[in-house]
Design a protein around this motif. Sequence first.
Motif, PDB file in Angstrom:
ATOM      1  N   GLU A 127       0.831  -1.195   0.000  1.00 32.10           N
ATOM      2  CA  GLU A 127       0.000   0.000   0.000  1.00 32.10           C
ATOM      3  C   GLU A 127       0.873   1.255   0.000  1.00 32.10           C
ATOM      4  N   PHE A 128       0.410   2.272  -0.706  1.00 32.30           N
ATOM      5  CA  PHE A 128       1.129   3.543  -0.766  1.00 32.30           C
ATOM      6  C   PHE A 128       1.286   4.097   0.648  1.00 32.30           C
ATOM      7  N   GLY A 129       2.527   4.399   1.019  1.00 36.53           N
ATOM      8  CA  GLY A 129       2.797   4.951   2.341  1.00 36.53           C
ATOM      9  C   GLY A 129       3.057   3.913   3.408  1.00 36.53           C
ATOM     10  N   SER A 130       2.926   2.629   3.076  1.00 35.62           N
ATOM     11  CA  SER A 130       3.185   1.592   4.076  1.00 35.62           C
ATOM     12  C   SER A 130       4.688   1.441   4.299  1.00 35.62           C
ATOM     13  N   GLN A 131       5.026   0.697   5.326  1.00 36.65           N
ATOM     14  CA  GLN A 131       6.439   0.497   5.644  1.00 36.65           C
ATOM     15  C   GLN A 131       7.157  -0.246   4.518  1.00 36.65           C
ATOM     16  N   LYS A 132       6.493  -1.231   3.916  1.00 37.17           N
ATOM     17  CA  LYS A 132       7.099  -1.982   2.818  1.00 37.17           C
ATOM     18  C   LYS A 132       7.343  -1.062   1.621  1.00 37.17           C
ATOM     19  N   TYR A 133       6.383  -0.208   1.327  1.00 40.27           N
ATOM     20  CA  TYR A 133       6.514   0.746   0.223  1.00 40.27           C
ATOM     21  C   TYR A 133       7.702   1.682   0.456  1.00 40.27           C
ATOM     22  N   LEU A 134       7.817   2.203   1.666  1.00 39.01           N
ATOM     23  CA  LEU A 134       8.912   3.109   1.988  1.00 39.01           C
ATOM     24  C   LEU A 134      10.260   2.393   1.937  1.00 39.01           C
ATOM     25  N   ASN A 135      10.308   1.149   2.381  1.00 41.23           N
ATOM     26  CA  ASN A 135      11.550   0.378   2.302  1.00 41.23           C
ATOM     27  C   ASN A 135      11.962   0.127   0.859  1.00 41.23           C
ATOM     28  N   LEU A 136      10.991  -0.219   0.004  1.00 43.14           N
ATOM     29  CA  LEU A 136      11.300  -0.449  -1.405  1.00 43.14           C
ATOM     30  C   LEU A 136      11.769   0.835  -2.093  1.00 43.14           C
ATOM     31  N   CYS A 137      11.135   1.955  -1.779  1.00 47.59           N
ATOM     32  CA  CYS A 137      11.556   3.239  -2.352  1.00 47.59           C
ATOM     33  C   CYS A 137      12.951   3.624  -1.858  1.00 47.59           C
ATOM     34  N   GLY A 138      13.217   3.395  -0.598  1.00 41.67           N
ATOM     35  CA  GLY A 138      14.538   3.693  -0.048  1.00 41.67           C
ATOM     36  C   GLY A 138      15.619   2.837  -0.678  1.00 41.67           C
ATOM     37  N   PHE A 139      15.325   1.568  -0.871  1.00 43.12           N
ATOM     38  CA  PHE A 139      16.292   0.671  -1.503  1.00 43.12           C
ATOM     39  C   PHE A 139      16.551   1.096  -2.953  1.00 43.12           C
ATOM     40  N   GLY A 140      15.505   1.492  -3.660  1.00 42.33           N
ATOM     41  CA  GLY A 140      15.677   1.985  -5.030  1.00 42.33           C
ATOM     42  C   GLY A 140      16.511   3.251  -5.069  1.00 42.33           C
ATOM     43  N   GLY A 141      16.320   4.135  -4.113  1.00 41.47           N
ATOM     44  CA  GLY A 141      17.110   5.352  -4.042  1.00 41.47           C
ATOM     45  C   GLY A 141      18.574   5.074  -3.746  1.00 41.47           C
ATOM     46  N   ILE A 142      18.821   4.116  -2.868  1.00 41.15           N
ATOM     47  CA  ILE A 142      20.201   3.741  -2.559  1.00 41.15           C
ATOM     48  C   ILE A 142      20.892   3.185  -3.795  1.00 41.15           C
TER      49      ILE A 142
END
Length: 70
Positions: free
Chosen positions: A21-36
């Motif tokens: 879900e947008f804004g969930s912890q999994k979503y934020l982790n995936l976005c952070g990993f992509g940014g890294i």
Amino acid sequence: MSQTLWMNMIPCFSSEGDSCEFGSQKYLNLCGFGGILSCGTTHTAVVPLDLVKCRMQVCTHFPPFISVMR
């Protein structure tokens, strides 16, 4: 590769609906990993080149102090 196999390999893609879900912890982790991945590799490649370029510019425009005093 079939499309269903490819879709199952992507963690945030599901045929039933959104698996994260947008804004969930999994979503934020995936976005952070992509940014890294994207920023980290670019930063690692560009910073050493920029450092060498800046040092070359400084050495050609401003020779070392000892050589100026001779």
